[in-house]
Design an enzyme around this catalytic site. Sequence first.
Site, short mmCIF file in Angstrom:
data_model
loop_
_atom_site.label_atom_id
_atom_site.label_comp_id
_atom_site.label_asym_id
_atom_site.label_seq_id
_atom_site.Cartn_x
_atom_site.Cartn_y
_atom_site.Cartn_z
N THR A 93 0.87 -1.18 0.00
CA THR A 93 0.00 0.00 0.00
C THR A 93 0.91 1.22 0.00
O THR A 93 1.62 1.46 0.99
CB THR A 93 -0.89 0.03 1.26
OG1 THR A 93 -1.67 -1.16 1.29
CG2 THR A 93 -1.81 1.24 1.23
N LYS A 170 -7.66 1.56 -3.22
CA LYS A 170 -7.32 1.13 -1.86
C LYS A 170 -7.51 2.27 -0.85
O LYS A 170 -8.14 2.09 0.20
CB LYS A 170 -5.86 0.65 -1.85
CG LYS A 170 -5.24 0.44 -0.50
CD LYS A 170 -5.63 -0.86 0.12
CE LYS A 170 -5.09 -0.97 1.56
NZ LYS A 170 -5.53 -2.16 2.24
N LYS A 245 -1.75 5.15 8.56
CA LYS A 245 -0.94 5.22 7.33
C LYS A 245 -1.85 5.45 6.12
O LYS A 245 -1.60 6.32 5.28
CB LYS A 245 -0.16 3.91 7.16
CG LYS A 245 0.56 3.81 5.83
CD LYS A 245 1.14 2.43 5.56
CE LYS A 245 1.62 2.35 4.11
NZ LYS A 245 2.13 1.05 3.72
P1 NAD Z 1 5.88 -5.92 7.35
O1 NAD Z 1 6.64 -4.81 7.98
O2 NAD Z 1 5.51 -7.11 8.18
O3 NAD Z 1 6.68 -6.47 6.06
C1 NAD Z 1 7.44 -5.68 5.21
C2 NAD Z 1 8.73 -6.45 4.95
O4 NAD Z 1 9.50 -5.75 3.97
C3 NAD Z 1 9.61 -6.59 6.19
O5 NAD Z 1 9.79 -7.97 6.45
C4 NAD Z 1 10.90 -5.90 5.80
O6 NAD Z 1 12.06 -6.52 6.34
C5 NAD Z 1 10.86 -6.00 4.29
N1 NAD Z 1 11.70 -5.03 3.61
C6 NAD Z 1 11.78 -3.69 3.81
N2 NAD Z 1 12.68 -3.15 2.94
C7 NAD Z 1 13.17 -4.18 2.20
C8 NAD Z 1 14.12 -4.28 1.16
N3 NAD Z 1 14.77 -3.20 0.72
N4 NAD Z 1 14.38 -5.50 0.63
C9 NAD Z 1 13.73 -6.59 1.08
N5 NAD Z 1 12.82 -6.58 2.07
C10 NAD Z 1 12.55 -5.38 2.62
O7 NAD Z 1 4.58 -5.24 6.72
P2 NAD Z 1 3.25 -6.00 6.21
O8 NAD Z 1 2.23 -5.97 7.30
O9 NAD Z 1 3.64 -7.27 5.57
O10 NAD Z 1 2.75 -4.94 5.12
C11 NAD Z 1 3.32 -4.87 3.83
C12 NAD Z 1 2.50 -3.91 2.99
O11 NAD Z 1 1.14 -4.39 2.94
C13 NAD Z 1 2.42 -2.50 3.55
O12 NAD Z 1 2.48 -1.59 2.50
C14 NAD Z 1 1.07 -2.46 4.27
O13 NAD Z 1 0.52 -1.16 4.34
C15 NAD Z 1 0.25 -3.36 3.36
N6 NAD Z 1 -0.91 -4.00 4.01
C16 NAD Z 1 -0.79 -4.56 5.25
C17 NAD Z 1 -1.90 -5.15 5.84
C18 NAD Z 1 -1.80 -5.79 7.20
O14 NAD Z 1 -2.85 -6.09 7.81
N7 NAD Z 1 -0.61 -6.05 7.73
C19 NAD Z 1 -3.13 -5.17 5.16
C20 NAD Z 1 -3.22 -4.62 3.88
C21 NAD Z 1 -2.08 -4.03 3.31
#
Ligand code: NAD
Length: 296
Positions: A93, A170, A245
């Site tokens: 997102t 979204k 966010k």
């Molecule tokens: P998260 O923080 O658990 O996962 C993100 C991952 O990206 C982390 O493991 C981090 O180490 C990795 N990362 C960051 N920079 C990196 C790089 N340069 N190379 C490789 N890996 C890297 O977050 P999440 O909850 O999995 O969310 C991910 C996305 O999905 C976000 O944009 C969030 O807004 C969206 N989202 C989350 C949810 C939810 O309920 N968690 C729901 C809908 C959308």
Amino acid sequence: MTNIAFIGLGNMGGPMAANLAKAGHSVTGFDLSPASCDQARSDGVSVAASTVDAVRDAEIIVTMLPAGKHVLSVWADILPSVKEGTLLIDCSTIDVESARKAHVMAREQDRSLSSLDAPVSGGVGGAKGATLTFMAGGARQAFDRAEPILSKMGKKVVHCGEAGAGQAAKICNNMILGISMIGVAEAFVLGEKLGLSHQALFDVASTSSGQCWSLTTYCPVPGPVPASPANNGYKPGFAAALMLKDLKLAQEAALASGAPTPLGAEAAQLYALFNNAGHEGDDFSGIINFIRGQKG
Ligand code: NAD
């Protein structure tokens, strides 16, 4: 079987990559966090030594990263190494502007790359259960190619329009969600002051014109909807930090496009106060307790 690279194996990306591997695809992943890499390995994902190594042989690349700056930086790193004709799908997102920039970066490579922004709704439960909703922006051809892959991670895949349209859908959806949760919470707090039981208000509003998802699926008071986070100490679910966010992304987009969103702005402010009061990790429906604590 398709060769898929998956960058970002966190709370969402980890189970999404696992579902692609379970569906029989060859999935090579990478994450900066060793713990996320270990989990992915045990879920059937091969883990590469770097983002660039992960994408070398991929026909399709999925990124699932925290924010726009991470997506642009990872795409800038990998684009020179991807094969001709590769499809890149960003499921994070992020702001609409960065999403559009990522599409342009892929197009500028001049190697027949295609790209989609395809954020998701459905949270960690949806990622684990492969029941996410994908909202995609990009060319129809890219969408048609992505659809069979995305449908292994979700139950609904919608083509919303051209580049950035997925992110637009979204943040519009989540702005409705933030506003409606506050509306439902205020109604319960007012009902309490008027001596109305939670169940009575629920029975009326859930079958009347006040009906909405924040009430009938995510009811912010314990009781009427047994599976809602209110019955579980407001454990997420969907954390208040993520709601803030998304509301901030909606406000950025409203400012940039000149759209009037007075309630969206108010919702963003209320969620900022709620987060700052130490509730970032609570489910976003916990805002009812914050509202109840305010002086009338
Ligand atoms: P998260 O923080 O658990 O996962 C993100 C991952 O990206 C982390 O493991 C981090 O180490 C990795 N990362 C960051 N920079 C990196 C790089 N340069 N190379 C490789 N890996 C890297 O977050 P999440 O909850 O999995 O969310 C991910 C996305 O999905 C976000 O944009 C969030 O807004 C969206 N989202 C989350 C949810 C939810 O309920 N968690 C729901 C809908 C959308």
